[in-house]
Design a protein around this motif. Sequence first.
Motif, short mmCIF file in Angstrom:
data_model
loop_
_atom_site.label_atom_id
_atom_site.label_comp_id
_atom_site.label_asym_id
_atom_site.label_seq_id
_atom_site.Cartn_x
_atom_site.Cartn_y
_atom_site.Cartn_z
N GLY A 120 -2.51 9.94 -86.95
CA GLY A 120 -2.97 8.89 -86.04
C GLY A 120 -2.01 7.71 -86.03
N GLY A 121 -1.57 7.28 -87.21
CA GLY A 121 -0.65 6.17 -87.31
C GLY A 121 0.67 6.45 -86.61
N PHE A 122 1.18 7.68 -86.78
CA PHE A 122 2.43 8.05 -86.11
C PHE A 122 2.29 7.98 -84.59
CE2 PHE A 122 3.82 9.83 -90.18
CZ PHE A 122 5.19 9.61 -90.13
N LEU A 123 1.19 8.51 -84.08
CA LEU A 123 1.00 8.53 -82.63
C LEU A 123 0.77 7.12 -82.09
CD1 LEU A 123 -1.18 11.75 -82.27
CD2 LEU A 123 1.17 11.42 -81.48
N TYR A 124 0.04 6.30 -82.83
CA TYR A 124 -0.13 4.91 -82.41
C TYR A 124 1.22 4.21 -82.32
CZ TYR A 124 -5.26 4.72 -82.75
OH TYR A 124 -6.61 4.90 -82.54
N HIS A 125 2.09 4.46 -83.29
CA HIS A 125 3.44 3.88 -83.25
C HIS A 125 4.22 4.42 -82.06
CE1 HIS A 125 3.73 1.33 -86.72
NE2 HIS A 125 3.30 2.27 -87.55
N ASP A 126 4.11 5.72 -81.82
CA ASP A 126 4.82 6.32 -80.69
C ASP A 126 4.45 5.63 -79.38
OD1 ASP A 126 6.02 8.20 -82.31
OD2 ASP A 126 4.68 9.84 -81.77
N TRP A 127 3.18 5.32 -79.23
CA TRP A 127 2.66 4.81 -77.96
C TRP A 127 2.59 3.29 -77.91
CZ3 TRP A 127 -1.91 8.77 -78.35
CH2 TRP A 127 -1.41 10.05 -78.13
N GLY A 128 2.98 2.64 -78.98
CA GLY A 128 2.96 1.17 -79.00
C GLY A 128 1.56 0.60 -78.93
N MET A 129 0.59 1.30 -79.50
CA MET A 129 -0.81 0.87 -79.46
C MET A 129 -1.22 0.21 -80.77
SD MET A 129 -2.80 4.09 -77.76
CE MET A 129 -2.47 4.64 -76.09
N ASN A 130 -2.27 -0.62 -80.69
CA ASN A 130 -2.89 -1.16 -81.89
C ASN A 130 -3.69 -0.07 -82.60
OD1 ASN A 130 -1.97 -3.81 -81.47
ND2 ASN A 130 -3.68 -4.23 -80.08
N PHE A 131 -3.80 -0.18 -83.91
CA PHE A 131 -4.60 0.78 -84.68
C PHE A 131 -6.09 0.51 -84.40
CE2 PHE A 131 -1.01 0.35 -87.95
CZ PHE A 131 -0.29 1.37 -87.36
N VAL A 132 -6.77 1.50 -83.85
CA VAL A 132 -8.19 1.37 -83.56
C VAL A 132 -9.03 1.94 -84.70
CG1 VAL A 132 -10.07 2.12 -82.03
CG2 VAL A 132 -7.90 1.36 -81.07
N THR A 133 -8.55 3.01 -85.32
CA THR A 133 -9.30 3.68 -86.37
C THR A 133 -8.77 3.30 -87.75
OG1 THR A 133 -7.85 5.61 -86.07
CG2 THR A 133 -9.95 5.63 -84.91
N PRO A 134 -9.57 3.49 -88.81
CA PRO A 134 -9.17 3.01 -90.14
C PRO A 134 -8.29 3.95 -90.94
CG PRO A 134 -11.41 3.84 -90.23
CD PRO A 134 -10.98 3.92 -88.79
N ILE A 135 -8.18 5.21 -90.55
CA ILE A 135 -7.41 6.17 -91.35
C ILE A 135 -5.93 6.06 -90.97
CG2 ILE A 135 -7.18 8.57 -92.09
CD1 ILE A 135 -10.07 9.01 -91.34
N ILE A 136 -5.29 5.05 -91.56
CA ILE A 136 -3.88 4.75 -91.31
C ILE A 136 -3.18 4.65 -92.67
CG2 ILE A 136 -2.23 3.14 -90.31
CD1 ILE A 136 -3.96 4.44 -88.20
#
Length: 223
Positions: free
Chosen positions: A38-54
């Motif tokens: 999830g963290g990798f994909l959030y970084h890929d897309w330039g999004m804020n972390f919505v979920t806690p499993i980072i």
Amino acid sequence: MKITDRMTNKVKTILRSKLSGSFMKDKQCALLTNNCLGGFLYHDWGMNFVTPIINLQMDNNTFIRFCEALPESLNWEIKELNIEDRKFYSRFDREDNPFPVGEFEGGQGLIYFQHYHSFSEAISSWERRCMRFKKWLEEGKDVNVVLTCAHYTKKEQVDFFGLPFSKKLILVENGLEESEGIFSIRNIAYGKAWFDFCPGLTTKRYYDQFDFVHWVTAYKNGQ
């Protein structure tokens, strides 16, 4: 990792973010995964972390129990475990570099904070992101749930696909079988992992074998 390899990976990461982010510009989504995907994909897309499993990890059963109990599980107390046996960290290749480990209340399972320096740092990040995810759930927005693993049992498969979310995906590392909702990330080179860059002059990671952009943005009916 060699200095040249680190520099190459850094350049690839920057280029990847610019290329990948254009597809998801001005979008937001909840990616609930059992590990760093999830963290990798959030970084890929330039999004804020919505979920806690980072920057952390759960095993299959713990992750499924956590998802089944949402949103109550966001309030589960996590106590720190003092693990002196270095062999415990061997599966993470971290015998000489231990990391904080927590246990959910009621024996619900362990949570591995492998990218945090201290338990207090990990819990602070966890609680902050849990508050953010609570708001997302309260608003009734979609959640995309992904279980990434080397293998899974039949019971884990049944329990996972029984979770009350519209989009569920199992990613299997170098798996041989695929079916609806199950995808194999194949040809991972020896010593590499699903999040590593593929060999050669490319910005693709192994997990790019699955089209996450289409999966996340597609309608609930799979169109």
